[in-house]
Design a protein around this motif. Structure first.
Motif, PDB file in Angstrom:
ATOM      1  N   MET A 169      60.997   4.425  69.432  1.00 30.67           N
ATOM      2  CA  MET A 169      62.371   3.942  69.650  1.00 30.67           C
ATOM      3  C   MET A 169      63.347   4.925  69.001  1.00 30.67           C
ATOM      4  SD  MET A 169      63.806   1.161  71.109  1.00 30.67           S
ATOM      5  CE  MET A 169      62.628  -0.156  70.971  1.00 30.67           C
ATOM      6  N   LYS A 170      64.320   5.392  69.789  1.00 31.08           N
ATOM      7  CA  LYS A 170      65.308   6.340  69.302  1.00 31.08           C
ATOM      8  C   LYS A 170      66.501   5.581  68.725  1.00 31.08           C
ATOM      9  CE  LYS A 170      67.650  10.161  68.774  1.00 31.08           C
ATOM     10  NZ  LYS A 170      67.299  11.137  67.741  1.00 31.08           N
ATOM     11  N   LYS A 171      66.769   5.748  67.436  1.00 28.37           N
ATOM     12  CA  LYS A 171      67.910   5.086  66.804  1.00 28.37           C
ATOM     13  C   LYS A 171      69.188   5.878  67.086  1.00 28.37           C
ATOM     14  CE  LYS A 171      69.213   5.016  62.289  1.00 28.37           C
ATOM     15  NZ  LYS A 171      69.192   4.726  60.851  1.00 28.37           N
ATOM     16  N   VAL A 172      70.206   5.176  67.586  1.00 31.58           N
ATOM     17  CA  VAL A 172      71.508   5.787  67.864  1.00 31.58           C
ATOM     18  C   VAL A 172      72.583   4.921  67.221  1.00 31.58           C
ATOM     19  CG1 VAL A 172      73.138   6.530  69.639  1.00 31.58           C
ATOM     20  CG2 VAL A 172      70.668   6.738  70.059  1.00 31.58           C
ATOM     21  N   ARG A 173      73.455   5.544  66.422  1.00 34.13           N
ATOM     22  CA  ARG A 173      74.529   4.828  65.746  1.00 34.13           C
ATOM     23  C   ARG A 173      75.820   4.981  66.556  1.00 34.13           C
ATOM     24  NH1 ARG A 173      74.263   8.358  60.496  1.00 34.13           N
ATOM     25  NH2 ARG A 173      74.235   9.855  62.215  1.00 34.13           N
ATOM     26  N   THR A 186      67.167  -1.156  74.627  1.00 37.04           N
ATOM     27  CA  THR A 186      65.801  -1.119  74.089  1.00 37.04           C
ATOM     28  C   THR A 186      64.775  -0.913  75.204  1.00 37.04           C
ATOM     29  OG1 THR A 186      65.727  -3.545  74.121  1.00 37.04           O
ATOM     30  CG2 THR A 186      66.337  -2.512  72.058  1.00 37.04           C
ATOM     31  N   GLU A 187      65.098  -1.383  76.407  1.00 34.61           N
ATOM     32  CA  GLU A 187      64.196  -1.149  77.548  1.00 34.61           C
ATOM     33  C   GLU A 187      64.045   0.346  77.848  1.00 34.61           C
ATOM     34  OE1 GLU A 187      65.626  -3.329  80.887  1.00 34.61           O
ATOM     35  OE2 GLU A 187      65.125  -5.290  80.020  1.00 34.61           O
ATOM     36  N   ARG A 188      65.034   1.126  77.451  1.00 32.05           N
ATOM     37  CA  ARG A 188      64.979   2.583  77.647  1.00 32.05           C
ATOM     38  C   ARG A 188      64.502   3.309  76.382  1.00 32.05           C
ATOM     39  NH1 ARG A 188      68.304   4.405  81.992  1.00 32.05           N
ATOM     40  NH2 ARG A 188      68.609   2.656  83.414  1.00 32.05           N
ATOM     41  N   GLY A 189      64.062   2.529  75.380  1.00 36.02           N
ATOM     42  CA  GLY A 189      63.585   3.153  74.146  1.00 36.02           C
ATOM     43  C   GLY A 189      64.692   3.565  73.197  1.00 36.02           C
ATOM     44  N   ILE A 190      65.877   2.920  73.343  1.00 34.99           N
ATOM     45  CA  ILE A 190      67.033   3.270  72.511  1.00 34.99           C
ATOM     46  C   ILE A 190      67.404   2.073  71.631  1.00 34.99           C
ATOM     47  CG2 ILE A 190      69.468   3.950  72.513  1.00 34.99           C
ATOM     48  CD1 ILE A 190      68.916   5.171  75.340  1.00 34.99           C
ATOM     49  N   ASP A 191      67.401   2.286  70.326  1.00 34.36           N
ATOM     50  CA  ASP A 191      67.859   1.276  69.376  1.00 34.36           C
ATOM     51  C   ASP A 191      69.321   1.582  69.068  1.00 34.36           C
ATOM     52  OD1 ASP A 191      68.244  -0.563  67.367  1.00 34.36           O
ATOM     53  OD2 ASP A 191      67.104   0.552  65.856  1.00 34.36           O
ATOM     54  N   THR A 235      77.965   8.665  61.946  1.00 36.96           N
ATOM     55  CA  THR A 235      77.711   7.993  63.217  1.00 36.96           C
ATOM     56  C   THR A 235      77.351   9.067  64.228  1.00 36.96           C
ATOM     57  OG1 THR A 235      78.567   6.422  64.845  1.00 36.96           O
ATOM     58  CG2 THR A 235      80.117   8.086  64.032  1.00 36.96           C
ATOM     59  N   ASP A 236      76.771   8.639  65.341  1.00 43.58           N
ATOM     60  CA  ASP A 236      76.436   9.578  66.421  1.00 43.58           C
ATOM     61  C   ASP A 236      77.467   9.523  67.536  1.00 43.58           C
ATOM     62  OD1 ASP A 236      73.856  10.266  65.219  1.00 43.58           O
ATOM     63  OD2 ASP A 236      73.244   8.235  65.794  1.00 43.58           O
ATOM     64  N   LEU A 237      77.934   8.299  67.831  1.00 45.06           N
ATOM     65  CA  LEU A 237      78.866   8.064  68.925  1.00 45.06           C
ATOM     66  C   LEU A 237      80.020   7.199  68.439  1.00 45.06           C
ATOM     67  CD1 LEU A 237      76.279   7.049  71.716  1.00 45.06           C
ATOM     68  CD2 LEU A 237      77.267   9.329  71.351  1.00 45.06           C
ATOM     69  N   ALA A 238      81.135   7.260  69.156  1.00 43.30           N
ATOM     70  CA  ALA A 238      82.280   6.411  68.829  1.00 43.30           C
ATOM     71  C   ALA A 238      83.066   6.100  70.096  1.00 43.30           C
ATOM     72  CB  ALA A 238      83.195   7.099  67.819  1.00 43.30           C
ATOM     73  N   ILE A 239      83.622   4.887  70.145  1.00 41.17           N
ATOM     74  CA  ILE A 239      84.623   4.520  71.152  1.00 41.17           C
ATOM     75  C   ILE A 239      85.958   4.614  70.431  1.00 41.17           C
ATOM     76  CG2 ILE A 239      85.416   2.770  72.767  1.00 41.17           C
ATOM     77  CD1 ILE A 239      82.637   3.861  73.353  1.00 41.17           C
ATOM     78  N   LYS A 296      76.154  17.804  67.092  1.00 43.78           N
ATOM     79  CA  LYS A 296      74.734  17.846  66.727  1.00 43.78           C
ATOM     80  C   LYS A 296      73.939  16.825  67.537  1.00 43.78           C
ATOM     81  CE  LYS A 296      71.658  17.812  62.684  1.00 43.78           C
ATOM     82  NZ  LYS A 296      70.592  16.961  63.223  1.00 43.78           N
ATOM     83  N   PHE A 297      74.447  15.607  67.618  1.00 45.86           N
ATOM     84  CA  PHE A 297      73.736  14.569  68.372  1.00 45.86           C
ATOM     85  C   PHE A 297      73.654  14.941  69.853  1.00 45.86           C
ATOM     86  CE2 PHE A 297      73.720  10.723  70.973  1.00 45.86           C
ATOM     87  CZ  PHE A 297      72.571  10.113  70.504  1.00 45.86           C
ATOM     88  N   LEU A 298      74.748  15.404  70.413  1.00 45.37           N
ATOM     89  CA  LEU A 298      74.773  15.734  71.837  1.00 45.37           C
ATOM     90  C   LEU A 298      73.833  16.886  72.161  1.00 45.37           C
ATOM     91  CD1 LEU A 298      78.616  15.408  72.491  1.00 45.37           C
ATOM     92  CD2 LEU A 298      76.822  13.768  73.084  1.00 45.37           C
ATOM     93  N   LYS A 299      73.777  17.869  71.286  1.00 43.25           N
ATOM     94  CA  LYS A 299      72.913  19.037  71.512  1.00 43.25           C
ATOM     95  C   LYS A 299      71.439  18.648  71.490  1.00 43.25           C
ATOM     96  CE  LYS A 299      72.016  23.683  69.690  1.00 43.25           C
ATOM     97  NZ  LYS A 299      72.360  24.662  68.624  1.00 43.25           N
ATOM     98  N   GLU A 300      71.083  17.695  70.631  1.00 43.73           N
ATOM     99  CA  GLU A 300      69.670  17.358  70.421  1.00 43.73           C
ATOM    100  C   GLU A 300      69.185  16.180  71.261  1.00 43.73           C
ATOM    101  OE1 GLU A 300      69.430  16.662  66.229  1.00 43.73           O
ATOM    102  OE2 GLU A 300      69.799  18.782  65.697  1.00 43.73           O
ATOM    103  N   ASN A 301      70.109  15.466  71.954  1.00 41.31           N
ATOM    104  CA  ASN A 301      69.716  14.200  72.595  1.00 41.31           C
ATOM    105  C   ASN A 301      70.306  14.041  73.993  1.00 41.31           C
ATOM    106  OD1 ASN A 301      68.344  12.622  70.197  1.00 41.31           O
ATOM    107  ND2 ASN A 301      70.200  13.549  69.349  1.00 41.31           N
ATOM    108  N   GLY A 302      70.230  15.099  74.778  1.00 39.81           N
ATOM    109  CA  GLY A 302      70.828  15.059  76.111  1.00 39.81           C
ATOM    110  C   GLY A 302      70.304  13.942  76.992  1.00 39.81           C
ATOM    111  N   SER A 303      68.989  13.732  77.020  1.00 38.31           N
ATOM    112  CA  SER A 303      68.429  12.694  77.895  1.00 38.31           C
ATOM    113  C   SER A 303      68.793  11.298  77.404  1.00 38.31           C
ATOM    114  CB  SER A 303      66.909  12.847  77.987  1.00 38.31           C
ATOM    115  OG  SER A 303      66.303  12.678  76.724  1.00 38.31           O
ATOM    116  N   THR A 304      68.866  11.125  76.083  1.00 33.97           N
ATOM    117  CA  THR A 304      69.289   9.834  75.534  1.00 33.97           C
ATOM    118  C   THR A 304      70.727   9.528  75.936  1.00 33.97           C
ATOM    119  OG1 THR A 304      67.809  10.066  73.639  1.00 33.97           O
ATOM    120  CG2 THR A 304      69.631   8.523  73.399  1.00 33.97           C
TER     121      THR A 304
END
Length: 281
Positions: free
Chosen positions: A1-5, A27-32, A54-58, A194-202
């Protein structure tokens, strides 16, 4: 499971994120996908992105564009809300001020520097023909701080999203003197470089899910009642809000990015216009 904040304001705009989290779509896609509410708003969120807490923000468009210009190592993934934000201009219920004109030369309450409440005070000053260099500010951190700040007289007016503050107007805590809508789409989905570079498919999986939910959001049975109950707002207010709000499933247009930068330069909030690739994922 890939943790994403991911972080955002605790407001009705973000229910399309909470539903797929609660329903297990990520979670069905393996994303926490771990959501954190940030009541202090965009200025605080810019800091958390910059510190990679954090990794992402609205986040509000004008705030993150200013922050990226100043070196925040983040990029815009896509537009989240494609319509303007309706900022209300509020004073304490017992305030002596009765028109926006009366606020010239007074002190604005802001959540923090670089926040929407800070930057939109400049947009409002421009709209009113005031000299932006004369603006004065009192940092109040969040909505509760604004209530205390205006009621005690530490600050004179406060700009915040109309529907979020309307219950306070209805209760007689604030009076609203008018509006200042953003001249651009209001909320963006942003990620750290950093997050975008390392986690394109996520990122691709997250976009696929959130875009499906925002496309279908209006068609969810009794979604207006759900929003009203969950966020403590009148049903007719939520219905009005849904009538003026459109979610987006596409990247921020370059001409919109340019217009935001040019406005921030005119208001002397940033020093230079940077190329689109500085900002866009």
């Amino acid at each position: 499971m890939k943790k994403v904040r991911i972080i955002g304001v605790p407001e009705h705009f973000n229910l399309p994120w909470h539903l797929p989290i609660e329903e297990g779509a990520f979670t069905e896609r393996g994303i926490d996908l771990q959501w954190r509410d940030i009541p202090e708003g965009t200025g605080k969120m810019c800091q958390l992105l910059e510190k990679r807490e954090t990794d992402l923000a609205i986040i509000l468009t004008e705030g993150i564009i200013k922050s990226i210009t100043e070196g925040n190592p983040s990029k815009i993934i896509q537009t989240y809300i494609g319509t303007p934000l309706l900022w209300g201009i509020h004073v304490a219920a017992n305030s002596e001020y009765s028109t926006i004109d009366d606020l010239k030369g007074t002190k604005a309450a802001i959540s923090r520097y670089g926040s929407g409440s800070h930057l939109m005070a400049y947009v409002n000053a421009k709209n009113q023909g005031w000299d932006p260099s004369t603006l004065q500010f009192e940092i109040i951190n969040n909505l509760d701080g604004a209530i205390e700040g205006l009621t005690s007289g530490k600050a004179d007016y406060f700009m915040w999203e109309h529907f979020t503050t309307k219950p306070l107007v209805d209760q007689g805590v604030f009076r609203r003197l008018g509006y200042c809508p953003t001249p651009w789409p209001c909320f963006l989905l942003v990620g750290t470089n950093k997050f975008l570079k390392e986690n394109g498919s996520t990122v691709d999986h997250i976009l696929e899910i959130i875009n499906m939910y925002t496309l279908e959001f209006r068609n969810i049975p009794s979604i207006d009642r759900t929003l009203s109950n969950r966020y403590g707002q009148q049903l007719e207010d939520i219905q009005q809000w849904m009538g003026i709000t459109q979610w987006s499933q596409s990247q921020l247009p370059v001409d919109t990015l340019t217009a935001v930068q040019e406005t921030l330069i005119e208001l002397e909030l940033i020093n230079e216009k940077l190329p689109p690739e500085t900002f866009l994922y």
